[in-house]
Design a protein around this motif. Structure first.
Motif, short mmCIF file in Angstrom:
data_model
loop_
_atom_site.label_atom_id
_atom_site.label_comp_id
_atom_site.label_asym_id
_atom_site.label_seq_id
_atom_site.Cartn_x
_atom_site.Cartn_y
_atom_site.Cartn_z
N ALA A 18 0.29 -1.35 0.09
CA ALA A 18 0.18 0.14 0.03
C ALA A 18 1.06 0.97 0.02
CB ALA A 18 -0.89 -0.36 0.76
N LEU A 19 2.05 1.10 0.97
CA LEU A 19 2.68 2.65 0.63
C LEU A 19 3.45 2.42 -0.55
CD1 LEU A 19 4.37 1.99 4.24
CD2 LEU A 19 2.55 3.69 3.73
N LYS A 20 3.60 1.47 -1.49
CA LYS A 20 4.35 1.98 -2.77
C LYS A 20 3.26 2.53 -3.59
CE LYS A 20 7.63 -2.07 -2.14
NZ LYS A 20 7.97 -3.13 -2.88
N GLN A 21 1.83 2.44 -3.76
CA GLN A 21 0.90 3.58 -4.14
C GLN A 21 1.36 4.85 -4.15
OE1 GLN A 21 -1.13 1.52 -6.46
NE2 GLN A 21 -0.43 -0.49 -4.95
N ASP A 22 1.46 5.42 -5.38
CA ASP A 22 1.62 7.12 -6.31
C ASP A 22 0.61 7.61 -5.70
OD1 ASP A 22 4.53 6.46 -6.78
OD2 ASP A 22 3.82 5.87 -8.73
N GLY A 23 -0.12 8.60 -5.47
CA GLY A 23 -0.74 9.48 -5.45
C GLY A 23 -1.61 9.71 -4.09
N LEU A 24 -0.93 8.42 -2.89
CA LEU A 24 -2.45 8.66 -2.00
C LEU A 24 -1.74 9.97 -1.19
CD1 LEU A 24 -0.70 4.82 -0.10
CD2 LEU A 24 -2.77 6.10 -1.34
N ALA A 70 0.15 8.96 6.25
CA ALA A 70 0.82 8.66 7.33
C ALA A 70 -0.25 7.33 8.13
CB ALA A 70 0.29 9.97 8.12
N VAL A 71 -1.49 7.37 7.52
CA VAL A 71 -1.79 6.77 8.78
C VAL A 71 -1.97 5.20 8.64
CG1 VAL A 71 -4.68 5.69 9.08
CG2 VAL A 71 -4.61 8.16 8.82
N ILE A 72 -1.80 4.91 7.12
CA ILE A 72 -0.84 3.56 6.85
C ILE A 72 0.66 3.69 7.26
CG2 ILE A 72 -0.28 1.84 4.86
CD1 ILE A 72 -2.31 3.75 2.60
N GLN A 73 1.07 4.49 7.08
CA GLN A 73 2.74 4.26 7.51
C GLN A 73 2.66 3.84 9.01
OE1 GLN A 73 5.55 4.21 6.09
NE2 GLN A 73 6.70 3.54 8.10
N ARG A 74 1.48 4.40 9.98
CA ARG A 74 1.13 3.80 11.83
C ARG A 74 0.83 2.72 11.55
NH1 ARG A 74 -0.56 8.60 12.09
NH2 ARG A 74 -3.02 8.09 11.93
N GLN A 75 0.15 2.47 11.25
CA GLN A 75 -0.72 0.90 10.77
C GLN A 75 0.22 0.04 10.28
OE1 GLN A 75 -4.30 0.90 9.06
NE2 GLN A 75 -5.29 2.27 10.37
N ALA A 76 1.64 0.57 9.58
CA ALA A 76 2.72 -0.20 9.12
C ALA A 76 3.39 -0.29 10.23
CB ALA A 76 3.27 0.14 8.03
N GLN A 77 3.70 0.30 10.89
CA GLN A 77 4.69 0.26 11.88
C GLN A 77 4.40 -0.22 13.27
OE1 GLN A 77 5.25 4.38 12.70
NE2 GLN A 77 7.40 4.78 11.47
N GLY A 78 2.63 -0.53 13.70
CA GLY A 78 2.37 -1.49 14.28
C GLY A 78 2.12 -3.02 14.28
N ALA A 79 1.78 -3.04 12.63
CA ALA A 79 1.85 -4.53 12.44
C ALA A 79 3.02 -4.79 11.96
CB ALA A 79 1.61 -4.55 10.99
N GLN A 80 4.16 -3.89 12.31
CA GLN A 80 5.63 -4.48 12.17
C GLN A 80 5.89 -4.87 13.84
OE1 GLN A 80 8.34 -5.25 10.19
NE2 GLN A 80 8.88 -6.61 11.47
N ARG A 81 5.29 -4.04 15.00
CA ARG A 81 5.81 -4.74 16.34
C ARG A 81 5.45 -5.66 16.42
NH1 ARG A 81 5.29 0.94 15.89
NH2 ARG A 81 2.92 1.05 17.23
N ASN A 82 4.03 -6.24 15.73
CA ASN A 82 3.31 -6.80 16.80
C ASN A 82 4.09 -8.10 15.96
OD1 ASN A 82 1.28 -5.43 17.54
ND2 ASN A 82 -0.33 -5.42 16.08
N HIS A 83 4.62 -8.20 14.58
CA HIS A 83 5.29 -9.26 14.49
C HIS A 83 6.21 -10.51 15.06
CE1 HIS A 83 8.16 -11.01 11.71
NE2 HIS A 83 7.29 -11.66 11.14
N ASP A 84 7.07 -8.46 15.27
CA ASP A 84 8.49 -8.91 16.89
C ASP A 84 8.27 -9.07 17.64
OD1 ASP A 84 9.55 -7.70 13.57
OD2 ASP A 84 9.93 -6.21 14.62
N GLU A 85 6.83 -9.40 18.02
CA GLU A 85 6.72 -9.80 19.23
C GLU A 85 6.08 -11.19 19.64
OE1 GLU A 85 3.96 -8.78 22.93
OE2 GLU A 85 3.78 -7.14 21.71
N VAL A 86 5.60 -11.15 18.36
CA VAL A 86 4.87 -13.09 18.31
C VAL A 86 6.17 -13.44 17.55
CG1 VAL A 86 3.73 -14.55 17.07
CG2 VAL A 86 2.77 -12.05 17.85
N LYS A 87 7.30 -13.40 17.22
CA LYS A 87 7.97 -13.66 16.94
C LYS A 87 9.36 -13.42 17.82
CE LYS A 87 12.37 -13.87 13.55
NZ LYS A 87 13.06 -14.43 14.13
#
Length: 75
Positions: A38-44, A50-67
């Motif tokens: 989604a972040l690679k999409q042009d024209g956002l 900003a919302v997508i970036q914030r959510q992406a960071q949260g998803a990465q934190r979740n992934h790292d915690e589960v790992k």
């Protein structure tokens, strides 16, 4: 849907913690990949990006915690 599948798998695997964490990590991998796409999409608009970036960071934190939890079971 994914959380429902994790619940079903938990019941079927006799509450095998490692299997549950592996499935959760797989789900988080998929989420992180979709956010990256989604972040690679042009024209956002900037506010949407900003919302997508914030959510992406949260998803990465979740992934790292589960790992980390999964890796702790290996010890």
């Amino acid at each position: 849907l994914h959380r429902g599948w994790v619940s079903v798998r938990t019941a079927l695997t006799s509450n095998d913690d490692k299997a549950v964490l592996e499935e959760c990590e797989r789900g988080e991998d998929a989420a992180v990949a979709r956010y990256r796409k989604a972040l690679k999409q042009d024209g956002l608009p900037a506010d949407v990006r900003a919302v997508i970036q914030r959510q992406a960071q949260g998803a990465q934190r979740n992934h790292d915690e589960v790992k980390a939890l999964r890796d702790a079971l290996k010890r």
